[in-house]
Design a protein around this motif. Sequence first.
Motif, PDB file in Angstrom:
ATOM      1  N   THR A 305       0.889  -1.335  -0.171  1.00 40.40           N
ATOM      2  CA  THR A 305      -0.126  -0.023  -0.117  1.00 40.40           C
ATOM      3  C   THR A 305       0.924   1.254   0.250  1.00 40.40           C
ATOM      4  O   THR A 305       0.519   2.214  -0.787  1.00 40.40           O
ATOM      5  N   TYR A 307       3.921   1.236  -0.776  1.00 35.78           N
ATOM      6  CA  TYR A 307       4.814   1.555  -2.083  1.00 35.78           C
ATOM      7  C   TYR A 307       3.999   2.227  -3.429  1.00 35.78           C
ATOM      8  O   TYR A 307       4.744   3.059  -3.987  1.00 35.78           O
ATOM      9  N   LEU A 308       2.852   1.642  -3.324  1.00 37.97           N
ATOM     10  CA  LEU A 308       1.887   2.226  -4.723  1.00 37.97           C
ATOM     11  C   LEU A 308       1.411   3.500  -4.492  1.00 37.97           C
ATOM     12  O   LEU A 308       1.567   4.562  -5.331  1.00 37.97           O
ATOM     13  N   GLN A 309       1.139   4.152  -2.887  1.00 41.05           N
ATOM     14  CA  GLN A 309       1.114   5.385  -2.874  1.00 41.05           C
ATOM     15  C   GLN A 309       2.206   6.243  -3.077  1.00 41.05           C
ATOM     16  O   GLN A 309       1.881   7.576  -3.855  1.00 41.05           O
ATOM     17  N   GLN A 311       4.062   5.830  -5.636  1.00 40.01           N
ATOM     18  CA  GLN A 311       4.248   5.841  -6.977  1.00 40.01           C
ATOM     19  C   GLN A 311       2.657   6.479  -7.559  1.00 40.01           C
ATOM     20  O   GLN A 311       2.451   6.272  -8.720  1.00 40.01           O
ATOM     21  N   VAL A 313      -0.267   5.806  -6.614  1.00 42.19           N
ATOM     22  CA  VAL A 313      -1.436   5.016  -6.805  1.00 42.19           C
ATOM     23  C   VAL A 313      -2.032   4.825  -5.467  1.00 42.19           C
ATOM     24  O   VAL A 313      -1.427   4.383  -4.523  1.00 42.19           O
ATOM     25  N   ILE A 331      -7.211  -3.692  -3.968  1.00 48.44           N
ATOM     26  CA  ILE A 331      -7.341  -3.198  -5.133  1.00 48.44           C
ATOM     27  C   ILE A 331      -8.734  -3.399  -5.669  1.00 48.44           C
ATOM     28  O   ILE A 331      -9.153  -4.576  -5.867  1.00 48.44           O
ATOM     29  N   LEU A 345      -0.623  -0.074 -13.336  1.00 50.64           N
ATOM     30  CA  LEU A 345      -0.686  -0.778 -11.831  1.00 50.64           C
ATOM     31  C   LEU A 345      -0.169  -2.125 -11.892  1.00 50.64           C
ATOM     32  O   LEU A 345       0.804  -2.434 -10.867  1.00 50.64           O
ATOM     33  N   LEU A 348       3.757  -1.819 -11.725  1.00 50.07           N
ATOM     34  CA  LEU A 348       4.044  -1.547 -10.373  1.00 50.07           C
ATOM     35  C   LEU A 348       4.189  -2.471  -9.303  1.00 50.07           C
ATOM     36  O   LEU A 348       5.115  -2.904  -8.750  1.00 50.07           O
ATOM     37  N   ILE A 349       3.290  -3.102  -9.351  1.00 51.44           N
ATOM     38  CA  ILE A 349       2.973  -4.500  -8.626  1.00 51.44           C
ATOM     39  C   ILE A 349       4.000  -5.592  -9.037  1.00 51.44           C
ATOM     40  O   ILE A 349       4.690  -5.892  -8.054  1.00 51.44           O
ATOM     41  N   TYR A 352       7.346  -4.515  -7.479  1.00 49.50           N
ATOM     42  CA  TYR A 352       7.267  -4.712  -6.101  1.00 49.50           C
ATOM     43  C   TYR A 352       7.669  -6.029  -5.628  1.00 49.50           C
ATOM     44  O   TYR A 352       8.509  -6.215  -4.804  1.00 49.50           O
TER      45      TYR A 352
END
Length: 353
Positions: A305, A307-309, A311, A313, A331, A345, A348-349, A352
């Motif tokens: 969560t 990490y996505l933020q 980036q 997201v 998600i 998305l 990115l995942i 990660y």
Amino acid sequence: MTFYIDRFPGREIELEQKKYLYFGGTSYLGLQTDEAFQNIFISNIRKYGTNYGASRKSNIRISIYKESEKHLSRLVGSEACISLSSGYLAGQLVRQFMDTKANRLFYAPNTHSALYSPNPSISKLKPYKTFTALNLAVRDHLKADQETTPVVFLDAIDFSGSNYPDFEGLKMLPLENIILVVDDSHGIGIVGNNGGGVFRNIKDLNPKELIVCCSLGKGFGIQAGTVFGSKIRMEQLVDTQFFGGASPATPAAMASFIDGSEIFKEKRTILKNNIDLFRSNIKALDKFKFMQEHPAFSFSDEELTKYLQEQKVVVTSFRYPDEDSTLMSRIVISAHHTKKDILLLCNLINSYF
């Protein structure tokens, strides 16, 4: 982390003057920000007004309620349907009606709070941790008390994947002796034949009686709740002070449910394609819990969560239904996401993991 925004969160949200892609919430078909659906809703507001504050038992009655309820019954596959102003109210109506000396209430694992008494001092019932434990408890009750009918409450979509689509836990219960009350708020409009939800699936399991309640806000983008079941049971619910004393859903919302049928169909096709695109491009799909046809992908990795933020997201991540609950991270793929959004998305995942 909590964010405050000043407009509906569509595929993008703005936080601290920066744009983020948003893969959260419950706008599965992306209807709330869809211009064509908004135009239908605005047109119906001009016809029916912004709100209708009278009782459904008033001497002046707007016909759209009966029309939309018949339309909903056909979609879902039930004998009858009634509508209320919210899914929570629908769940509470059924719970309160069933909470009598003639019944014994049981709660399946992960049952939504909308199906419990809001006053914990009145009802201290808790969900069973497993369907095995629930099965034993129901069978013990039936042996000890054949005068009281077991009523089992559960969520159709519980995000752990233990219910929809196969309902293996339900199949171990003595369903021929049980009234099932199912919350299908996250399924109706999305899963089932033409978005009809789970009613037909569970009806095929032959419970003693099936009652399904739900919100129409998630699948159909309107503020309303519904209850589905037999004609006799729906008439009993309508005859309560609870139903008569509450204002109904806005008639403009119910009319938009009928008028939006073609849009719903188009959006479901887009959503299915988006879900397929996401699933086919994620290398570590086993890190998520998900269900066939459903756009929610749950996970427990708080670092993902964050990490996505970083980036830009944002996904759903909060403790629900209260601060003592476990962190819920999810998600959510929607019909309003573009192919480019979803592939970004996925990249990115994949990076990660």
